[in-house]
Design a protein around this motif. Structure first.
Motif, short mmCIF file in Angstrom:
data_model
loop_
_atom_site.label_atom_id
_atom_site.label_comp_id
_atom_site.label_asym_id
_atom_site.label_seq_id
_atom_site.Cartn_x
_atom_site.Cartn_y
_atom_site.Cartn_z
N LEU A 1 -1.08 -10.58 -6.15
CA LEU A 1 -1.14 -9.39 -6.98
C LEU A 1 -2.48 -8.68 -6.82
N GLY A 2 -3.57 -9.46 -6.77
CA GLY A 2 -4.89 -8.87 -6.55
C GLY A 2 -5.01 -8.23 -5.19
N LYS A 3 -4.45 -8.87 -4.16
CA LYS A 3 -4.49 -8.32 -2.81
C LYS A 3 -3.70 -7.01 -2.76
N SER A 4 -2.56 -6.98 -3.42
CA SER A 4 -1.75 -5.76 -3.45
C SER A 4 -2.49 -4.63 -4.16
N ALA A 5 -3.19 -4.97 -5.23
CA ALA A 5 -3.95 -3.95 -5.96
C ALA A 5 -5.08 -3.40 -5.09
N ARG A 6 -5.76 -4.26 -4.32
CA ARG A 6 -6.83 -3.79 -3.43
C ARG A 6 -6.27 -2.89 -2.33
N LYS B 1 -5.42 0.49 -3.82
CA LYS B 1 -6.64 1.24 -4.10
C LYS B 1 -7.21 1.84 -2.82
N SER B 2 -7.25 1.03 -1.75
CA SER B 2 -7.81 1.55 -0.49
C SER B 2 -6.92 2.64 0.11
N GLU B 3 -5.61 2.50 -0.01
CA GLU B 3 -4.70 3.53 0.50
C GLU B 3 -4.84 4.82 -0.29
N ALA B 4 -4.99 4.72 -1.60
CA ALA B 4 -5.18 5.92 -2.42
C ALA B 4 -6.49 6.61 -2.06
N LYS B 5 -7.53 5.82 -1.81
CA LYS B 5 -8.82 6.40 -1.42
C LYS B 5 -8.71 7.07 -0.06
N ALA B 6 -7.96 6.46 0.87
CA ALA B 6 -7.78 7.04 2.20
C ALA B 6 -6.99 8.34 2.12
N MET B 7 -5.98 8.37 1.28
CA MET B 7 -5.19 9.60 1.12
C MET B 7 -6.04 10.72 0.55
#
Length: 94
Positions: free
Chosen positions: A33-38, A41-47
């Motif tokens: 779950l923590g890995k999925s959240a990271r 977050k990184s995909e949202a930042k990249a977008m």
């Protein structure tokens, strides 16, 4: 009806979760779950970064030139390869 959860309700909920999933699987589930959240977050930042970059970049390449298309690499692969475009043989005359 479900407005407030007190200590007894939370303890009961924790006991039910442990009984359903087992104590051995809970740390693995929390880790994934923590890995999925990271990743999210990184995909949202990249977008967000991509949307600001595309505003400054030109919309279309020049009409005469098209850059070669590439195959994106798999997560473990560091190389990308150009793709040969298929030729349309229906318009060619023999």
């Amino acid at each position: 009806m479900f407005g407030r959860l007190g200590a007894p309700e939370l303890i009961l909920l924790l006991v039910v979760v442990v009984l359903l999933f087992g104590a051995k699987k809970l740390p693995d589930m929390a880790r994934s779950l923590g890995k999925s959240a990271r990743i999210l977050k990184s995909e949202a930042k990249a977008m967000k970064a991509e949307s600001t970059d595309t505003a400054a970049a030109p919309a279309d390449p020049p009409a005469g030139e098209q850059p070669p298309r590439t195959i994106k690499a798999a997560p473990g692969d560091v190389t990308s390869r150009p793709v040969a475009e298929p030729t349309d043989r229906t318009t060619q005359q023999r």
